[in-house]
Design a protein around this motif. Structure first.
Motif, PDB file in Angstrom:
ATOM      1  N   GLY A   1      37.555 -47.702  -4.163  1.00  0.00           N
ATOM      2  CA  GLY A   1      36.743 -48.633  -3.548  1.00  0.00           C
ATOM      3  C   GLY A   1      36.541 -49.956  -4.325  1.00  0.00           C
ATOM      4  O   GLY A   1      36.408 -51.052  -3.752  1.00  0.00           O
ATOM      5  N   ARG A   2      36.667 -49.803  -5.732  1.00  0.00           N
ATOM      6  CA  ARG A   2      36.722 -51.222  -6.386  1.00  0.00           C
ATOM      7  C   ARG A   2      37.978 -52.100  -6.104  1.00  0.00           C
ATOM      8  O   ARG A   2      37.835 -53.332  -6.195  1.00  0.00           O
ATOM      9  N   VAL A   3      39.115 -51.474  -6.309  1.00  0.00           N
ATOM     10  CA  VAL A   3      40.202 -52.073  -6.090  1.00  0.00           C
ATOM     11  C   VAL A   3      40.401 -52.578  -4.836  1.00  0.00           C
ATOM     12  O   VAL A   3      40.894 -53.587  -4.389  1.00  0.00           O
ATOM     13  N   GLY A   4      40.157 -51.709  -3.822  1.00  0.00           N
ATOM     14  CA  GLY A   4      39.982 -52.160  -2.385  1.00  0.00           C
ATOM     15  C   GLY A   4      41.252 -51.208  -1.676  1.00  0.00           C
ATOM     16  O   GLY A   4      42.450 -51.302  -2.026  1.00  0.00           O
ATOM     17  N   PRO A   5      40.699 -50.641  -0.618  1.00  0.00           N
ATOM     18  CA  PRO A   5      41.711 -50.010   0.427  1.00  0.00           C
ATOM     19  C   PRO A   5      42.627 -50.665   0.699  1.00  0.00           C
ATOM     20  O   PRO A   5      44.073 -50.120   0.985  1.00  0.00           O
ATOM     21  N   LEU A   6      42.647 -51.694   1.273  1.00  0.00           N
ATOM     22  CA  LEU A   6      43.543 -52.587   1.883  1.00  0.00           C
ATOM     23  C   LEU A   6      44.531 -53.198   0.996  1.00  0.00           C
ATOM     24  O   LEU A   6      45.586 -53.334   1.162  1.00  0.00           O
ATOM     25  N   ALA A   7      44.159 -53.400  -0.558  1.00  0.00           N
ATOM     26  CA  ALA A   7      44.954 -53.872  -1.412  1.00  0.00           C
ATOM     27  C   ALA A   7      46.143 -52.798  -1.836  1.00  0.00           C
ATOM     28  O   ALA A   7      47.225 -53.046  -1.899  1.00  0.00           O
ATOM     29  N   ILE A   8      45.652 -51.579  -1.806  1.00  0.00           N
ATOM     30  CA  ILE A   8      46.375 -50.240  -1.992  1.00  0.00           C
ATOM     31  C   ILE A   8      47.265 -50.117  -0.906  1.00  0.00           C
ATOM     32  O   ILE A   8      48.458 -49.792  -1.223  1.00  0.00           O
ATOM     33  N   GLY A   9      46.700 -50.259   0.117  1.00  0.00           N
ATOM     34  CA  GLY A   9      47.665 -50.146   1.579  1.00  0.00           C
ATOM     35  C   GLY A   9      48.758 -51.198   1.463  1.00  0.00           C
ATOM     36  O   GLY A   9      50.015 -50.998   1.639  1.00  0.00           O
ATOM     37  N   PHE A  10      48.539 -52.434   1.025  1.00  0.00           N
ATOM     38  CA  PHE A  10      49.637 -53.277   0.859  1.00  0.00           C
ATOM     39  C   PHE A  10      50.514 -53.048  -0.115  1.00  0.00           C
ATOM     40  O   PHE A  10      51.763 -53.267   0.013  1.00  0.00           O
ATOM     41  N   PHE A  11      50.180 -52.471  -1.154  1.00  0.00           N
ATOM     42  CA  PHE A  11      51.021 -52.210  -2.374  1.00  0.00           C
ATOM     43  C   PHE A  11      51.921 -51.023  -1.810  1.00  0.00           C
ATOM     44  O   PHE A  11      53.221 -51.174  -2.544  1.00  0.00           O
ATOM     45  N   PHE A  12      51.567 -50.217  -0.993  1.00  0.00           N
ATOM     46  CA  PHE A  12      52.607 -49.047  -0.526  1.00  0.00           C
ATOM     47  C   PHE A  12      53.444 -49.454   0.566  1.00  0.00           C
ATOM     48  O   PHE A  12      54.304 -48.872   0.842  1.00  0.00           O
ATOM     49  N   ALA A  13      52.757 -50.495   1.434  1.00  0.00           N
ATOM     50  CA  ALA A  13      53.463 -50.846   2.596  1.00  0.00           C
ATOM     51  C   ALA A  13      54.609 -51.572   2.309  1.00  0.00           C
ATOM     52  O   ALA A  13      54.868 -52.202   1.456  1.00  0.00           O
ATOM     53  N   THR A  14      55.433 -51.511   3.601  1.00  0.00           N
ATOM     54  CA  THR A  14      56.862 -52.141   3.395  1.00  0.00           C
ATOM     55  C   THR A  14      56.916 -53.027   4.556  1.00  0.00           C
ATOM     56  O   THR A  14      56.368 -52.653   5.760  1.00  0.00           O
ATOM     57  N   ARG A  15      57.638 -54.145   4.204  1.00  0.00           N
ATOM     58  CA  ARG A  15      57.827 -54.981   5.444  1.00  0.00           C
ATOM     59  C   ARG A  15      59.400 -54.917   5.922  1.00  0.00           C
ATOM     60  O   ARG A  15      60.210 -55.301   5.090  1.00  0.00           O
ATOM     61  N   SER A  16      59.503 -54.682   6.995  1.00  0.00           N
ATOM     62  CA  SER A  16      60.921 -54.635   7.605  1.00  0.00           C
ATOM     63  C   SER A  16      61.218 -55.270   8.909  1.00  0.00           C
ATOM     64  O   SER A  16      60.052 -55.026   9.669  1.00  0.00           O
ATOM     65  N   VAL A  17      62.205 -56.055   9.470  1.00  0.00           N
ATOM     66  CA  VAL A  17      62.383 -56.577  10.587  1.00  0.00           C
ATOM     67  C   VAL A  17      62.863 -55.244  11.590  1.00  0.00           C
ATOM     68  O   VAL A  17      64.187 -54.694  11.318  1.00  0.00           O
ATOM     69  N   PRO A  18      62.367 -54.870  12.973  1.00  0.00           N
ATOM     70  CA  PRO A  18      63.044 -53.896  13.501  1.00  0.00           C
ATOM     71  C   PRO A  18      64.395 -54.550  14.149  1.00  0.00           C
ATOM     72  O   PRO A  18      64.504 -55.450  14.634  1.00  0.00           O
ATOM     73  N   LYS A  19      65.152 -53.264  14.145  1.00  0.00           N
ATOM     74  CA  LYS A  19      66.553 -53.701  14.631  1.00  0.00           C
ATOM     75  C   LYS A  19      66.677 -53.251  16.241  1.00  0.00           C
ATOM     76  O   LYS A  19      67.428 -53.720  16.748  1.00  0.00           O
ATOM     77  N   VAL A  20      65.686 -52.516  16.541  1.00  0.00           N
ATOM     78  CA  VAL A  20      65.721 -52.067  17.822  1.00  0.00           C
ATOM     79  C   VAL A  20      64.539 -52.259  18.389  1.00  0.00           C
ATOM     80  O   VAL A  20      63.195 -52.074  18.025  1.00  0.00           O
ATOM     81  N   LYS A  21      64.372 -52.698  19.742  1.00  0.00           N
ATOM     82  CA  LYS A  21      63.285 -53.153  20.600  1.00  0.00           C
ATOM     83  C   LYS A  21      62.946 -52.006  21.693  1.00  0.00           C
ATOM     84  O   LYS A  21      64.058 -51.817  22.334  1.00  0.00           O
ATOM     85  N   TYR A  22      61.886 -51.835  21.801  1.00  0.00           N
ATOM     86  CA  TYR A  22      61.592 -50.470  22.796  1.00  0.00           C
ATOM     87  C   TYR A  22      60.949 -51.174  23.950  1.00  0.00           C
ATOM     88  O   TYR A  22      60.302 -52.096  23.825  1.00  0.00           O
ATOM     89  N   PRO A  23      61.244 -50.801  25.307  1.00  0.00           N
ATOM     90  CA  PRO A  23      60.427 -51.005  26.388  1.00  0.00           C
ATOM     91  C   PRO A  23      58.839 -50.927  26.197  1.00  0.00           C
ATOM     92  O   PRO A  23      58.369 -49.655  25.498  1.00  0.00           O
ATOM     93  N   ALA A  24      57.927 -51.462  26.814  1.00  0.00           N
ATOM     94  CA  ALA A  24      56.313 -51.472  26.858  1.00  0.00           C
ATOM     95  C   ALA A  24      56.098 -49.927  27.430  1.00  0.00           C
ATOM     96  O   ALA A  24      56.727 -49.582  28.552  1.00  0.00           O
ATOM     97  N   GLY A  25      55.244 -49.395  26.812  1.00  0.00           N
ATOM     98  CA  GLY A  25      54.702 -48.164  27.410  1.00  0.00           C
ATOM     99  C   GLY A  25      53.304 -48.540  27.683  1.00  0.00           C
ATOM    100  O   GLY A  25      52.480 -49.145  27.405  1.00  0.00           O
ATOM    101  N   GLN A  26      52.567 -47.597  28.249  1.00  0.00           N
ATOM    102  CA  GLN A  26      51.019 -47.404  28.813  1.00  0.00           C
ATOM    103  C   GLN A  26      50.476 -46.124  28.210  1.00  0.00           C
ATOM    104  O   GLN A  26      50.778 -44.882  28.437  1.00  0.00           O
TER     105      GLN A  26
END
Length: 302
Positions: free
Chosen positions: A273-298
């Motif tokens: 709670g002190r560090v911040g859940p979002l900060a911890i989430g950003f620490f473990f999150a990875t940024r990647s460019v998708p190589k495949v695009k999927y059709p939209a679903g509903q």
């Protein structure tokens, strides 16, 4: 300045040691720590105007955040304030008003909290208890004596907390504001969020949803594990976990009853709670460019 004002209360009661009391409580209040030098926190001064004005002024100032305080000091003009400052000031004022009024209404006749006090002391206590759950941690009444219905009020305030870049915890006031703005925009069929003549993009909404989801999952998981490990009242356990997440320090009296595992859970939740859940989430999150695009679903929601 506020230090010397508090000294007017503590020095006559404790002698020159009261200066230390004034220093300690001033720092504790501004940093939203909630540590007091008395076992009953500040209950001895439940009707003292100086304590009930100076201490809340300090932890509200610390909870607004340095960006907001600097913005107000620099501009001194409502129209020139940033959107963040406006949302923080309005949101904080509404939360404090809501908390103070509802606490007074719910606890006015409770013999364990406001009941034995006179009208003036009840008003001061209601004001103080309506502001302190925003991660300040002080109390001027018996927190464990509150009704179960009343306990939900500080729990919601502790979950929200104070402002970003402040000494407070919680998901932050601006997060709640964006959630409400997004809800209003949905019902109005708007594609963008508007507030005070400014707009907010999808990126802010996604961050807010991620932060709120992580926070709720953390609290629910903490409550679930605590109920397995500690056989006590559910309200007391939920209050304890929420207080730990918001780094508030308020308790209904079960802290001393927890074993090593229970205290370890509370400490872990306090750390996240002190560090911040979002900060911890950003620490473990990875940024990647998708190589495949999927059709939209509903999918169907609601």
């Amino acid at each position: 300045m506020r230090l010397w004002v508090l000294a007017l209360v503590f020095v006559p009661e404790f002698g020159w040691a009261g200066l230390w009391q004034a220093v300690f409580h001033s720092i504790s209040a501004f940093n939203n720590a909630g540590f007091a030098l008395h076992s009953d926190s500040l209950s001895q001064w439940v009707g003292n105007p100086i304590v009930n004005l100076v201490i809340p002024a300090l932890f509200i100032l610390g909870g607004l955040g340095f960006i907001v305080v600097g913005d107000v000091y620099r501009t001194r003009n409502w129209r020139k304030l940033t959107l963040h400052s406006k949302l923080m000031l309005v949101g904080t004022a509404l939360l404090i008003t809501w908390g103070s009024v509802m606490f007074g209404l719910l606890e006015w006749q409770n013999p364990e909290t406001l009941g034995p006090l006179n009208v003036v002391e009840k008003l001061w206590a209601s004001w103080f208890q309506g502001t302190t759950p925003c991660t300040a941690g002080f109390n001027t009444i018996n927190t464990g004596g509150m009704h179960n219905s009343t306990s939900l009020l500080p729990m919601t305030l502790m979950l929200v907390g104070g402002g970003s870049t402040s000494t407070a915890g919680g998901i932050k006031v601006t997060t709640l504001c964006v959630l409400l703005l997004a809800t209003i925009a949905f019902f109005r069929r708007q594609t963008t969020l508007h507030a005070f003549g400014r707009s907010l993009g999808l990126d802010e909404v996604m961050k807010v949803l991620a932060l709120t989801t992580i926070s709720m999952l953390l609290i629910l998981t903490g409550v679930f594990v605590m109920t397995i490990n500690h056989d006590g009242q559910f309200t007391d356990i939920a209050f304890e976990v929420t207080s730990a997440f918001g780094t508030v320090g308020l308790s209904r009296g079960i802290t001393s009853e927890l074993d090593g595992i229970g205290r370890g859970i509370i400490m872990t939740i306090m750390f996240v709670g002190r560090v911040g859940p979002l900060a911890i989430g950003f620490f473990f999150a990875t940024r990647s460019v998708p190589k495949v695009k999927y059709p939209a679903g509903q999918i169907y929601l609601g």
